[in-house]
Design a protein around this motif. Structure first.
Motif, PDB file in Angstrom:
ATOM      1  N   GLY A  20      20.169   7.140 -18.366  1.00 40.55           N
ATOM      2  CA  GLY A  20      21.560   6.719 -18.347  1.00 40.55           C
ATOM      3  C   GLY A  20      21.972   6.181 -19.695  1.00 40.55           C
ATOM      4  O   GLY A  20      21.149   5.956 -20.581  1.00 40.55           O
ATOM      5  N   SER A  21      23.277   5.996 -19.817  1.00 40.00           N
ATOM      6  CA  SER A  21      23.836   5.412 -21.031  1.00 40.00           C
ATOM      7  C   SER A  21      24.037   3.923 -20.794  1.00 40.00           C
ATOM      8  O   SER A  21      24.132   3.463 -19.658  1.00 40.00           O
ATOM      9  N   ASP A  22      24.120   3.176 -21.863  1.00 35.53           N
ATOM     10  CA  ASP A  22      24.425   1.751 -21.726  1.00 35.53           C
ATOM     11  C   ASP A  22      25.885   1.531 -21.385  1.00 35.53           C
ATOM     12  O   ASP A  22      26.299   0.435 -21.038  1.00 35.53           O
ATOM     13  N   SER A  23      26.688   2.595 -21.483  1.00 36.02           N
ATOM     14  CA  SER A  23      28.116   2.484 -21.196  1.00 36.02           C
ATOM     15  C   SER A  23      28.350   2.208 -19.723  1.00 36.02           C
ATOM     16  O   SER A  23      27.814   2.884 -18.849  1.00 36.02           O
ATOM     17  N   LYS A  24      29.163   1.207 -19.428  1.00 41.84           N
ATOM     18  CA  LYS A  24      29.505   0.903 -18.031  1.00 41.84           C
ATOM     19  C   LYS A  24      30.249   2.065 -17.402  1.00 41.84           C
ATOM     20  O   LYS A  24      30.055   2.411 -16.238  1.00 41.84           O
ATOM     21  N   ALA A  25      31.124   2.697 -18.189  1.00 39.81           N
ATOM     22  CA  ALA A  25      31.919   3.808 -17.663  1.00 39.81           C
ATOM     23  C   ALA A  25      31.029   4.958 -17.207  1.00 39.81           C
ATOM     24  O   ALA A  25      31.348   5.672 -16.265  1.00 39.81           O
TER      25      ALA A  25
END
Length: 397
Positions: A20-25
């Motif tokens: 996953g990405s660290d981006s919340k979105a």
């Protein structure tokens, strides 16, 4: 460009590794990142899909009283298969597989995390090859869950060879909604063998096209497929089909495949079972040009009895969103095919859309059956004629 890293997720009763990405979105908005570019496929938005899969397989196991042999040939990080092992009693033998070596590695890590080696085997093979290797009477699966990035059509024949011919459960997801909803007609014809339509109820047409494709594929092997649960959610459709052995049973299911006649002008629509059907391109209601979709499934897409049991078996630990969705599906299970989008009708009439209750209550008072539908907000299923719906909308202003 996203920087994907291995992180720990939680879903149902399971903690697991996934990219996953660290981006919340990234974890909340399905269109905000490119899933196909992830090192190992994992879509957190599909949690609802997996929740309902768990409740459905749980119900199937209770009804059949089997020690289940399950296959998930497109597993990604393995969360679906691991959840089935952890959350379904009797899910005793599960094969999860992915052709991506990184997915194979991370799925193995997730199996090890939960000490599930006695229940789950992990493979790194082509999905169709894996299914074909299990297409023997003593090796076939009770449950096969096909959840691809796109269309399940390329895996249907192999899945139907590998599933139990009687009382098996075939679970299918399709995320290629553009072809199924009529944006790319040729792609739909090529993959599903039917013509779609761009209509306000195109997601139900999509479900019916997928069921039809599955039923016809199964009939070549003298297997009947009976839809027991279907839903359209977010960016995908999902169907659950029960296998019934025998050429005569397959013939009866094929008889329920036909066409949909639809009129854009007056909102008339009619399902006409029978592949060798004589169809007119003139609307029988208003005389305008009619459009034809199909071949597609013309029978029921839900089993009220089965869904009621799924709902009951989900209440102890079920996700609230899943329970709401199942409750709405149960309400509309026996309602007439196709639904009316009140917003769309009001736009065509150049009228504001009234509250849903102002349409439902008067129609019920006149003796018509009316339910909401899970397919779309502000839409209804009813046996009232279109003229009565239009009259009710005008009176509600």
């Amino acid at each position: 460009m996203h920087d994907y890293k291995i992180r720990i997720y939680h879903e149902g009763k399971v903690d697991f590794y996934g990219y996953g990405s660290d981006s919340k979105a990234q974890a909340e908005i399905p269109g905000d990142y490119i899933l196909s570019k992830m090192p190992v496929f994992y879509n957190p938005v599909m949690k609802l899909n997996r929740d309902i899969a768990v409740y459905t397989v749980r119900t199937y196991q209770i009804l059949t009283k089997k020690s289940l042999r399950i296959c998930e040939p497109l597993t990604g990080c393995g969360v679906r298969g691991i959840r089935l092992a952890m959350e379904v009693n009797g899910a005793d033998s599960i094969i999860i597989n992915d052709i991506n070596p990184m997915a194979y590695d991370i799925a193995n890590r997730n199996v090890e995390m939960h000490n599930l080696r006695d229940k789950i085997q992990v493979f790194n093979e082509d999905a169709n090859l894996l299914l074909s290797k299990n297409a023997f009477p003593m090796k076939r699966f009770d449950v096969i869950d096909i959840d691809p990035f796109g269309s399940p059509a390329p895996f249907l024949d192999s899945a139907l060879r590998a599933i139990s011919k009687n009382n098996g459960l075939l679970c299918l997801t399709a995320t290629d909604m553009a072809p199924l909803c009529g944006v790319h007609t040729n792609a739909c014809i090529r993959k599903y063998g039917g013509v779609p339509l761009r209509t306000t109820y195109c997601h139900e047409i999509a479900v019916r096209l997928l069921i039809s494709c599955s039923v016809l594929t199964a009939s070549k092997r003298d297997i009947a497929l009976a839809p027991i649960l279907s839903h359209s959610t977010d960016h995908y459709i999902r169907v659950y089909l029960k296998t019934i052995s025998g050429a005569k049973n397959a013939d009866e299911m094929v008889k329920q495949i036909g066409y949909l006649v639809h009129c854009n002008h007056c909102h008339f629509r009619q399902l006409k079972p029978g592949i060798a059907n004589s169809l007119s391109s003139v609307c029988p209601s208003c005389g305008d040009d009619a459009r034809i979709a199909g071949p597609l499934w013309c029978g029921k897409i839900q089993s009220r009895e089965f869904i009621a049991q799924v709902l009951e078996n989900s209440k102890a630990d079920g996700d609230k969103r899943a329970i709401r969705l199942l409750s709405l599906i149960l309400e509309e299970a026996d309602a007439p095919a196709t639904y009316y989008d009140l917003h769309s009708i009001c736009d065509q009439l150049n009228l504001p859309c009234p509250a849903l209750e102002k349409i439902i209550h008067p129609l019920k008072e006149k003796g018509y059956s009316v339910t909401q539908t899970h397919f779309k907000n502000n839409s209804i299923r009813t046996n009232a004629p279109v003229s009565e719906i239009l009259k009710t909308i005008r009176k509600a202003q």
